[in-house]
Design a protein around this motif. Structure first.
Motif, PDB file in Angstrom:
ATOM      1  N   GLN A 208     -22.368 -39.959  -7.085  1.00  0.00           N
ATOM      2  CA  GLN A 208     -22.877 -39.675  -8.396  1.00  0.00           C
ATOM      3  C   GLN A 208     -23.746 -41.100  -8.686  1.00  0.00           C
ATOM      4  N   CYS A 209     -23.355 -41.786  -9.253  1.00  0.00           N
ATOM      5  CA  CYS A 209     -24.603 -43.263  -9.153  1.00  0.00           C
ATOM      6  C   CYS A 209     -25.133 -43.470  -8.222  1.00  0.00           C
TER       7      CYS A 209
ATOM      8  N   LYS B   6     -15.182 -46.741 -13.698  1.00  0.00           N
ATOM      9  CA  LYS B   6     -14.674 -45.084 -13.225  1.00  0.00           C
ATOM     10  C   LYS B   6     -15.168 -44.199 -13.711  1.00  0.00           C
ATOM     11  N   LYS B   7     -16.403 -44.164 -14.900  1.00  0.00           N
ATOM     12  CA  LYS B   7     -17.090 -43.015 -15.582  1.00  0.00           C
ATOM     13  C   LYS B   7     -17.768 -42.237 -15.162  1.00  0.00           C
ATOM     14  N   MET B   8     -18.077 -42.650 -13.871  1.00  0.00           N
ATOM     15  CA  MET B   8     -19.190 -41.982 -12.486  1.00  0.00           C
ATOM     16  C   MET B   8     -18.179 -42.520 -11.361  1.00  0.00           C
ATOM     17  N   LYS B   9     -18.761 -41.348  -9.899  1.00  0.00           N
ATOM     18  CA  LYS B   9     -18.287 -41.242  -9.254  1.00  0.00           C
ATOM     19  C   LYS B   9     -19.360 -42.566  -8.064  1.00  0.00           C
ATOM     20  N   PRO B  10     -19.076 -42.709  -6.868  1.00  0.00           N
ATOM     21  CA  PRO B  10     -19.790 -43.864  -6.540  1.00  0.00           C
ATOM     22  C   PRO B  10     -20.968 -43.236  -6.276  1.00  0.00           C
TER      23      PRO B  10
ATOM     24  N   VAL C  77     -15.565 -39.224   1.072  1.00  0.00           N
ATOM     25  CA  VAL C  77     -15.680 -38.757   0.068  1.00  0.00           C
ATOM     26  C   VAL C  77     -17.065 -37.445   0.465  1.00  0.00           C
TER      27      VAL C  77
ATOM     28  N   TYR D 290     -25.823 -32.795  -9.620  1.00  0.00           N
ATOM     29  CA  TYR D 290     -26.270 -34.563  -9.369  1.00  0.00           C
ATOM     30  C   TYR D 290     -28.131 -34.738  -8.872  1.00  0.00           C
TER      31      TYR D 290
ATOM     32  N   ASP E 288     -21.481 -30.003  -6.487  1.00  0.00           N
ATOM     33  CA  ASP E 288     -21.370 -31.493  -6.771  1.00  0.00           C
ATOM     34  C   ASP E 288     -23.118 -32.129  -6.670  1.00  0.00           C
TER      35      ASP E 288
ATOM     36  N   LEU F 144     -19.877 -46.893 -13.643  1.00  0.00           N
ATOM     37  CA  LEU F 144     -18.929 -47.054 -12.037  1.00  0.00           C
ATOM     38  C   LEU F 144     -17.632 -47.685 -12.189  1.00  0.00           C
TER      39      LEU F 144
ATOM     40  N   LEU G 180     -18.772 -33.916  -0.979  1.00  0.00           N
ATOM     41  CA  LEU G 180     -19.574 -33.854  -1.877  1.00  0.00           C
ATOM     42  C   LEU G 180     -19.863 -32.061  -1.199  1.00  0.00           C
TER      43      LEU G 180
END
Length: 224
Positions: A91-92, A85-89, A2, A12, A8, A82, A4
């Protein structure tokens, strides 16, 4: 792998700070309510003052961080979002770390404010449980005679109820409540759940309340 981006990361980090500060406020007011209740040696066994403290703490935190990060305040909320899938890993991860740090800072502030009361209550000898135990200010534990299985079921049901309520209130098709009224709705559910599920295990809806015992930390490291 991923990637970043700088944008982002900045986004975050701002939300990390918001979650940290808002969770600190929640814990400061909520655990402050527990400390006040314990040290005042209330003659009544009603835990309503504690429920109100946490409810006001949630409302205050929502007012502070709601428009910035959504004010999750709770790893259970962030991880649940998460999974759908309303959050990215990543971000969580920022959210959860911020919540844990915020809870720790909030607990430190409670201990600092009530330091003299701790010494008055236990004679300067910190104890986790018993008549002079103060660890329950900072984290929840099973009630007397309550089995681990019973506390497990208690936590599954009470936390599930919280998450179902949050998902229902925040669903885009739910037009029964306005945006202005939503914070008050969260206040009511916190009062309801903590009033209904506090005897078994202290209504431990938020994992950040159960990660550290400041009474032991103070005894072992500061010796003050």
């Amino acid at each position: 792998m991923v990637k970043l981006t700088k944008k982002d990361f900045q986004d975050y980090f701002v939300k990390f700070v918001a979650e940290c500060f808002a969770t600190c406020i929640l814990i400061l007011i909520g655990e402050g309510g527990i400390a006040n209740y314990k040290f005042a040696r209330q003659p009544t066994h009603s835990t309503l003052p504690i429920s109100l403290s946490f409810a006001v703490g949630v409302y205050s935190a929502l007012m502070i961080a709601g428009s910035i990060s959504g004010a999750h305040l709770n790893p259970a909320v962030s991880i649940s979002l998460l999974t759908i899938k309303k959050m990215k890993p990543i971000q969580c991860l920022f959210y959860v770390v911020g919540q844990i740090l915020g809870a720790f800072f909030g607990a430190v502030l409670v201990y600092t404010v009530y330091r003299n009361q701790f010494n008055e209550f236990d004679g300067g000898i910190r104890q986790m449980t018993g008549p002079n135990g103060t660890a329950d200010i900072f984290f929840t534990m099973p009630g007397k005679g309550i089995s681990y299985f019973n506390t497990f079921i208690d936590q599954v049901i009470s936390t599930s109820l919280l998450m179902i309520y949050i998902m229902a209130i925040t669903h885009k098709k739910n037009h029964l409540i306005s945006e202005v009224a939503k914070p008050f709705a969260f206040v009511l559910i916190i009062i309801g759940i903590t009033s209904a599920f506090s005897v078994n295990a202290g209504a431990a809806l938020n994992p950040v309340r159960n990660h550290f015992d400041l009474t032991g930390f103070q005894r072992d490291f500061f010796e003050i």
